[in-house]
Design a protein around this motif. Structure first.
Motif, PDB file in Angstrom:
ATOM      1  N   TYR A 124       8.786   3.224   3.488  1.00  0.00           N
ATOM      2  CA  TYR A 124       9.176   2.064   2.694  1.00  0.00           C
ATOM      3  C   TYR A 124      10.584   1.674   3.097  1.00  0.00           C
ATOM      4  N   ASN A 125      11.129   0.596   2.499  1.00  0.00           N
ATOM      5  CA  ASN A 125      12.442   0.111   2.906  1.00  0.00           C
ATOM      6  C   ASN A 125      13.603   0.877   2.290  1.00  0.00           C
ATOM      7  N   GLY A 126      13.339   1.954   1.565  1.00  0.00           N
ATOM      8  CA  GLY A 126      14.421   2.811   1.072  1.00  0.00           C
ATOM      9  C   GLY A 126      14.708   2.674  -0.401  1.00  0.00           C
ATOM     10  N   THR A 127      14.355   1.570  -1.054  1.00  0.00           N
ATOM     11  CA  THR A 127      14.637   1.359  -2.477  1.00  0.00           C
ATOM     12  C   THR A 127      13.416   0.750  -3.149  1.00  0.00           C
ATOM     13  N   MET A 128      13.035   1.340  -4.282  1.00  0.00           N
ATOM     14  CA  MET A 128      11.920   0.824  -5.064  1.00  0.00           C
ATOM     15  C   MET A 128      12.454   0.215  -6.356  1.00  0.00           C
ATOM     16  N   ILE A 129      12.141  -1.048  -6.603  1.00  0.00           N
ATOM     17  CA  ILE A 129      12.519  -1.740  -7.829  1.00  0.00           C
ATOM     18  C   ILE A 129      11.326  -1.708  -8.762  1.00  0.00           C
ATOM     19  N   LEU A 130      11.487  -1.009  -9.884  1.00  0.00           N
ATOM     20  CA  LEU A 130      10.379  -0.802 -10.804  1.00  0.00           C
ATOM     21  C   LEU A 130      10.499  -1.717 -12.012  1.00  0.00           C
ATOM     22  N   SER A 131       9.363  -1.976 -12.637  1.00  0.00           N
ATOM     23  CA  SER A 131       9.344  -2.814 -13.825  1.00  0.00           C
ATOM     24  C   SER A 131       9.865  -2.025 -15.025  1.00  0.00           C
ATOM     25  N   LYS A 162      10.771 -10.465 -21.783  1.00  0.00           N
ATOM     26  CA  LYS A 162      10.312  -9.106 -21.565  1.00  0.00           C
ATOM     27  C   LYS A 162      11.524  -8.209 -21.737  1.00  0.00           C
ATOM     28  N   ARG A 163      11.285  -6.942 -21.920  1.00  0.00           N
ATOM     29  CA  ARG A 163      12.391  -6.014 -22.145  1.00  0.00           C
ATOM     30  C   ARG A 163      13.443  -6.174 -21.056  1.00  0.00           C
ATOM     31  N   ASN A 164      14.692  -6.429 -21.477  1.00  0.00           N
ATOM     32  CA  ASN A 164      15.775  -6.656 -20.520  1.00  0.00           C
ATOM     33  C   ASN A 164      16.288  -5.323 -20.008  1.00  0.00           C
ATOM     34  N   ALA A 165      15.572  -4.781 -19.032  1.00  0.00           N
ATOM     35  CA  ALA A 165      15.947  -3.509 -18.428  1.00  0.00           C
ATOM     36  C   ALA A 165      15.478  -3.506 -16.982  1.00  0.00           C
ATOM     37  N   ASN A 166      16.142  -2.695 -16.197  1.00  0.00           N
ATOM     38  CA  ASN A 166      15.800  -2.616 -14.781  1.00  0.00           C
ATOM     39  C   ASN A 166      16.100  -1.210 -14.284  1.00  0.00           C
ATOM     40  N   ILE A 167      15.206  -0.708 -13.413  1.00  0.00           N
ATOM     41  CA  ILE A 167      15.404   0.618 -12.844  1.00  0.00           C
ATOM     42  C   ILE A 167      15.083   0.562 -11.357  1.00  0.00           C
ATOM     43  N   ARG A 168      15.949   1.186 -10.565  1.00  0.00           N
ATOM     44  CA  ARG A 168      15.789   1.214  -9.114  1.00  0.00           C
ATOM     45  C   ARG A 168      15.922   2.657  -8.638  1.00  0.00           C
ATOM     46  N   VAL A 169      15.045   3.022  -7.704  1.00  0.00           N
ATOM     47  CA  VAL A 169      15.028   4.387  -7.177  1.00  0.00           C
ATOM     48  C   VAL A 169      15.175   4.320  -5.666  1.00  0.00           C
ATOM     49  N   LYS A 170      16.163   5.059  -5.138  1.00  0.00           N
ATOM     50  CA  LYS A 170      16.346   5.151  -3.697  1.00  0.00           C
ATOM     51  C   LYS A 170      15.590   6.355  -3.143  1.00  0.00           C
ATOM     52  N   HIS A 171      15.424   6.353  -1.839  1.00  0.00           N
ATOM     53  CA  HIS A 171      14.628   7.414  -1.209  1.00  0.00           C
ATOM     54  C   HIS A 171      15.265   8.786  -1.365  1.00  0.00           C
ATOM     55  N   ASN A 172      16.582   8.856  -1.549  1.00  0.00           N
ATOM     56  CA  ASN A 172      17.250  10.144  -1.710  1.00  0.00           C
ATOM     57  C   ASN A 172      17.282  10.620  -3.169  1.00  0.00           C
ATOM     58  N   GLY A 173      16.640   9.887  -4.070  1.00  0.00           N
ATOM     59  CA  GLY A 173      16.573  10.278  -5.469  1.00  0.00           C
ATOM     60  C   GLY A 173      17.626   9.642  -6.359  1.00  0.00           C
ATOM     61  N   ASP A 174      18.520   8.795  -5.817  1.00  0.00           N
ATOM     62  CA  ASP A 174      19.513   8.100  -6.634  1.00  0.00           C
ATOM     63  C   ASP A 174      18.820   7.054  -7.507  1.00  0.00           C
ATOM     64  N   VAL A 175      19.151   7.087  -8.795  1.00  0.00           N
ATOM     65  CA  VAL A 175      18.519   6.192  -9.755  1.00  0.00           C
ATOM     66  C   VAL A 175      19.590   5.293 -10.362  1.00  0.00           C
ATOM     67  N   ILE A 211       0.834  -1.206   0.000  1.00  0.00           N
ATOM     68  CA  ILE A 211       0.000   0.000   0.000  1.00  0.00           C
ATOM     69  C   ILE A 211       0.862   1.246   0.000  1.00  0.00           C
ATOM     70  N   ASN A 212       1.924   1.237   0.809  1.00  0.00           N
ATOM     71  CA  ASN A 212       2.818   2.395   0.867  1.00  0.00           C
ATOM     72  C   ASN A 212       3.558   2.584  -0.459  1.00  0.00           C
ATOM     73  N   ALA A 213       4.006   1.466  -1.074  1.00  0.00           N
ATOM     74  CA  ALA A 213       4.726   1.568  -2.345  1.00  0.00           C
ATOM     75  C   ALA A 213       3.832   2.153  -3.433  1.00  0.00           C
ATOM     76  N   LYS A 214       2.586   1.693  -3.491  1.00  0.00           N
ATOM     77  CA  LYS A 214       1.671   2.228  -4.493  1.00  0.00           C
ATOM     78  C   LYS A 214       1.406   3.712  -4.243  1.00  0.00           C
ATOM     79  N   ARG A 215       1.246   4.054  -2.986  1.00  0.00           N
ATOM     80  CA  ARG A 215       0.960   5.452  -2.672  1.00  0.00           C
ATOM     81  C   ARG A 215       2.154   6.332  -2.997  1.00  0.00           C
ATOM     82  N   ILE A 216       3.370   5.846  -2.655  1.00  0.00           N
ATOM     83  CA  ILE A 216       4.572   6.634  -2.952  1.00  0.00           C
ATOM     84  C   ILE A 216       4.744   6.798  -4.455  1.00  0.00           C
ATOM     85  N   LEU A 217       4.589   5.716  -5.204  1.00  0.00           N
ATOM     86  CA  LEU A 217       4.757   5.783  -6.653  1.00  0.00           C
ATOM     87  C   LEU A 217       3.711   6.702  -7.272  1.00  0.00           C
ATOM     88  N   GLY A 218       2.499   6.636  -6.780  1.00  0.00           N
ATOM     89  CA  GLY A 218       1.469   7.527  -7.291  1.00  0.00           C
ATOM     90  C   GLY A 218       1.774   8.981  -6.997  1.00  0.00           C
TER      91      GLY A 218
END
Length: 448
Positions: free
Chosen positions: A109-116, A143-156, A40-47
């Protein structure tokens, strides 16, 4: 038929009861689990992040440039095409940067979001291009061979799998003992240095190679990475450069071209030991070796790289052809002098068998010359005729074969010594000079 008030009331009451049943009972029975607080928190943060996020503007727009760190992991390398002057590699392009617009509260959240991979279309990513690109493709199985991760401080952190074919200017002068340097260059397409700066990450991770990488005819001796700056009409752009140093494996060409050429040359020398009277055997062997070396030259021209200048292997095979052709010419010379000596001896009334008779005395030679030169009806006296008779008298066909048995092998061995000492040494000198020369600023060098 008219509907009465009672029937209309019953229809409205049933509809309301059905709606209440669906709202209160339906969802609880169809949902197998309830989302956790983390989800719930991840969806809310991403939104919340994407609600007013604009991927059309770079991070820190109007402020300091975005620092993008890059590293490359090579998964496969090659093939290298001499005909097209290209080389292909498959690698993972990894990028790091900071985007303040993607900062969020880490306590939620735990500090890092792993996105599709689908989320990439909603975020800003660097517009890296590869200079000298011939073709490129992303991998999308399954599926597309790519990965993106976002940390709470904005590091991508963004990584994707790419197959790239780029131009590589090959110098095949020393082929197949050549060494080659192929370059992969990348920079931003639209952002100059005041907007985006590319840098290699630390030396441990900036450039990595899969330990199972191998090429069919080339060895990877090492690589070099460094930064440079390219100036265009739109500004100065940071450029990342990776140089690959290759060395060709000459064993294939030794077995397919060099050794067969040497054997054909040696076989052509067998004619020097065959009797001069066996003209059929000597002529057949000479013509066979000439045709064999011509077939080898044709095959090498079809299989080898097609360039407008002479290669090292072309020089070697051409010299071998000259030796084989020279052996055939030597047989023709022997036959010529053997025939002339027979004609000369027959005019004196002697039986000359294969040119092996004893020399005629000087007095008899003078007599022959005077009689032949004095008989105007048969031959016209001339200096050329006298020189020809002198050469015929002094040159023995047996001596021609004797000296050929020594000169042909000796000069061929000398040629091989010069060839195998000069070309590999010069090629390796050029290779290591280019490998160890000082690169531009910030170089990272590695040798295998």
């Amino acid at each position: 038929m008219a509907v009465g008030p009672i029937s209309r009331l019953m229809f409205i009451t049933g509809t309301c009861l059905l709606i209440i049943l669906v709202l209160e009972v339906g969802p609880s029975q169809s949902r197998l689990y309830e989302p956790t607080d983390v989800e719930i928190n991840a969806k809310r943060i991403l939104g919340d992040l994407l609600f007013d996020y604009d991927r059309r503007l770079r991070p820190n727009y109007g402020g300091k440039p975005v620092d993008v760190a890059v590293s490359v992991y090579i998964e496969t390398l090659g093939p290298i095409s001499e005909d097209d002057m290209t080389f292909t590699l498959e690698f993972y392009l990894r990028q790091w940067w900071n985007d303040r617009g993607l900062q969020f509260n880490s306590t939620l959240y735990n500090g890092t979001m792993i996105l599709s991979p689908d989320s990439i279309d909603y975020l800003w990513v660097p517009d890296i291009v590869f200079l000298g690109e011939i073709s490129a493709s992303f991998h999308d199985v399954t599926k597309r061979n790519a990965n993106i991760r976002v940390k709470h401080n904005g590091d991508v952190f963004f990584t994707q799998r790419i197959t790239l074919t780029v131009n590589c200017a090959l110098d095949l002068t020393y082929f197949p003992m050549d060494t080659q340097t192929c370059i992969m260059r990348m920079n931003s397409y639209g952002y100059a240095d005041h907007d985006l700066k590319l840098t290699w990450v630390n030396e441990d991770y900036r450039f990595q190679l899969d330990p199972h990488v191998a090429l069919s005819q080339l060895f990877l001796d090492g690589w070099d990475t460094y930064n440079t700056t390219s100036s265009y009409i739109s500004g100065d752009f940071t450029e990342l450069v990776a140089e690959f140093y290759f060395r060709r494996d000459v064993m294939y060409y030794l077995l397919s071209s060099y050794f067969p050429s040497i054997m054909i040359v040696i076989i052509s020398w067998v004619t020097f030991w065959i009797q001069r009277t066996s003209t059929t055997a000597r002529a057949g062997l000479g013509i066979t070796t000439v045709l064999s070396i011509l077939t080898l030259i044709l095959g090498n021209a079809i299989r080898g790289p097609k360039v407008a200048y002479v290669k090292a292997i072309d020089i070697y095979i051409t010299v071998c052809f000259l030796y084989v052709f020279g052996a055939l010419v030597e047989f023709s010379i022997v036959c010529y002098f053997d025939t002339k000596r027979k004609e000369r001896d027959s005019e004196l009334g002697h039986d000359a068998v294969g040119g092996s008779s004893t020399d005629v005395s000087k007095g008899q030679d003078k007599k022959v010359l005077m009689s032949e030169a004095g008989s105007g009806k048969q031959r016209k006296k001339s200096v050329t005729f006298m020189i020809q008779q002198k050469v015929v008298r002094n040159v023995r066909p047996s001596k021609i074969d004797f000296y050929s048995r020594i000169l042909f092998p000796a000069t061929f061995i000398l040629f091989n010594i010069i060839y195998w000492l000069s070309y590999p040494v010069v090629a390796n000198f050029d290779h290591y000079y280019n490998t160890f020369k000082s690169p531009s600023l910030g170089g990272d060098h590695a040798m295998l």
